[in-house]
Design an enzyme around this catalytic site. Structure first.
Site, PDB file in Angstrom:
ATOM      1  N   HIS A 134      41.978  31.438  39.757  1.00 26.34           N
ATOM      2  CA  HIS A 134      41.768  30.043  40.157  1.00 26.34           C
ATOM      3  C   HIS A 134      42.882  29.140  39.606  1.00 26.34           C
ATOM      4  O   HIS A 134      43.979  29.626  39.296  1.00 26.34           O
ATOM      5  CB  HIS A 134      40.365  29.584  39.774  1.00 26.34           C
ATOM      6  N   GLU A 308      36.106  40.580  35.126  1.00 30.24           N
ATOM      7  CA  GLU A 308      35.165  39.468  34.957  1.00 30.24           C
ATOM      8  C   GLU A 308      34.703  39.562  33.511  1.00 30.24           C
ATOM      9  O   GLU A 308      33.883  40.409  33.157  1.00 30.24           O
ATOM     10  CB  GLU A 308      33.986  39.600  35.933  1.00 30.24           C
TER      11      GLU A 308
HETATM   12 ZN   LIG Z   1      36.908  33.864  39.311  1.00 31.91          ZN
END
Ligand SMILES: [Zn+2]
Length: 346
Positions: A134, A308
């Site tokens: 991001h 993650e």
């Molecule tokens: Zn992400």
């Protein structure tokens, strides 16, 4: 105010995620549980997780050659986890971690003649691309990041805003911080580090450009760093591996096997350094997911994985991820895994 875009909840649309997962979960479990996961369970029972950051060395690496293929990857995971139960070795990376944080890639290379490559610069000559997921500014550029890009087997949004903790700590800030910490550690080991974005751009780049940056850099390893946005009761970290996609402009078949090795190495190292459990909501708790819906993996020509690091919507994980000292451990875990991968001849 930024709002939760539907795509952010799990980073990608949920239906496609589940489709990819269903097709590969059985293979992943069959291949990895007997060796890697069983080994991890044994290690957990004997040694328990390390929680003392000062005692976590970026060392205890398995012997070179363990992680040479998909089958050996399971052995590598078991070996790395077992190895971490032993005495904390004084690995060069530990010393490097306390060295100058301002060393650049070029400075690290210029020092190569002063420090024996075997001990101080184990990653000399290697290029690592880090993709901080991001962009902290994406929330102000909805039109730009929502445009569709081709990822071979379909289209996806150029980029997404990412998730955040309930307290408002942005995933994009988390990913940048962990990435910068990892860069410092990798450069101290002699690697050249290339970022896909360093928070200085207004938005993105698009996921396809993020892959292209790794390809153009001829990266020996590439990693996209993320935090997940799963339901609050879910916790843990997981690594995402590329499924083979040979469609449209995508052909990543050549990187599927080395990416799996990289992913298994990073999974073992991240777990041993951070004590973060494997995610309890993905792939039967194996800590490994395989997906064909991520442009950053579909379009990659170099070994690449996503991690993650935790679930930002879970209170326990959020408490860790908002801690600078835990983010340092996260960076150490990522770097230890990449180092294992690269030192094994990849
Ligand atoms: Zn992400």
């Amino acid at each position: 105010m930024r709002s939760d875009h539907p795509l952010d909840r799990y980073d990608v649309p949920e239906p496609r995620r589940r489709a990819a997962r269903a097709a590969t979960a059985a293979v992943v479990v069959a291949a990895l549980v007997p060796l890697g996961f069983a080994g991890w369970l044994g290690w957990e029972a004997v040694a328990g997780p390390k929680k003392d950051g000062s005692g976590v060395a970026v060392g205890s690496l398995p012997a070179p050659g363990l992680a040479t293929g998909p089958a050996a990857g399971g052995t590598s995971a078991s070996g790395a986890a077992s190895g971490s139960a032993g005495p904390s070795a004084s690995h060069p990376a530990s010393r490097a971690a306390s060295a100058s944080a301002s060393s650049s890639a070029s400075a690290a290379h210029s020092d190569a003649g002063k420090v024996p490559a075997a001990s101080g610069q184990p990653l000399a000559g290697k290029t690592v691309v880090i993709d901080p997921g991001h962009n902290p500014n994406n929330g102000s550029y909805a039109t730009e990041i929502n445009k569709l890009v081709q990822i071979g087997n379909g289209t996806t949004n150029c980029d997404t805003t990412g998730t955040e903790t309930d307290g408002g700590y942005l995933e994009a800030d988390f990913t940048l911080d962990v990435a910068r910490r990892a860069r410092t550690l990798l450069e101290a080991e002699g690697a050249k580090v290339v970022f896909t974005q360093d928070g200085a751009t207004t938005w993105g780049p698009c996921v396809t450009e993020r892959a292209a940056i790794g390809n153009n850099a001829h990266a020996d390893a590439a990693i996209s760093i993320h935090g997940d946005g799963a339901p609050a009761s879910d916790r843990g970290f997981h690594v995402i591996l590329p499924a083979g996609v040979d469609q449209g402009a995508a052909d990543n078949l050549a990187i599927v096997a080395p990416s799996r090795t990289l992913g298994v190495d990073v999974r073992a190292a991240f777990h041993s350094v951070t004590a973060e459990p494997f995610a309890n909501y993905i792939s039967n708790g194996s800590g490994l997911d395989v997906r064909s819906d991520l442009g950053g993996l579909n379009m990659s020509k170099v070994p690449k994985i996503f991690i993650e690091c935790g679930n930002m919507r879970n209170a326990t994980d959020a408490g860790e991820m908002t801690s600078a000292s835990w983010r340092q451990l996260a960076a150490q875990g990522v770097v230890k895994g990449i180092t294992t991968f690269l030192e094994s001849g990849n």
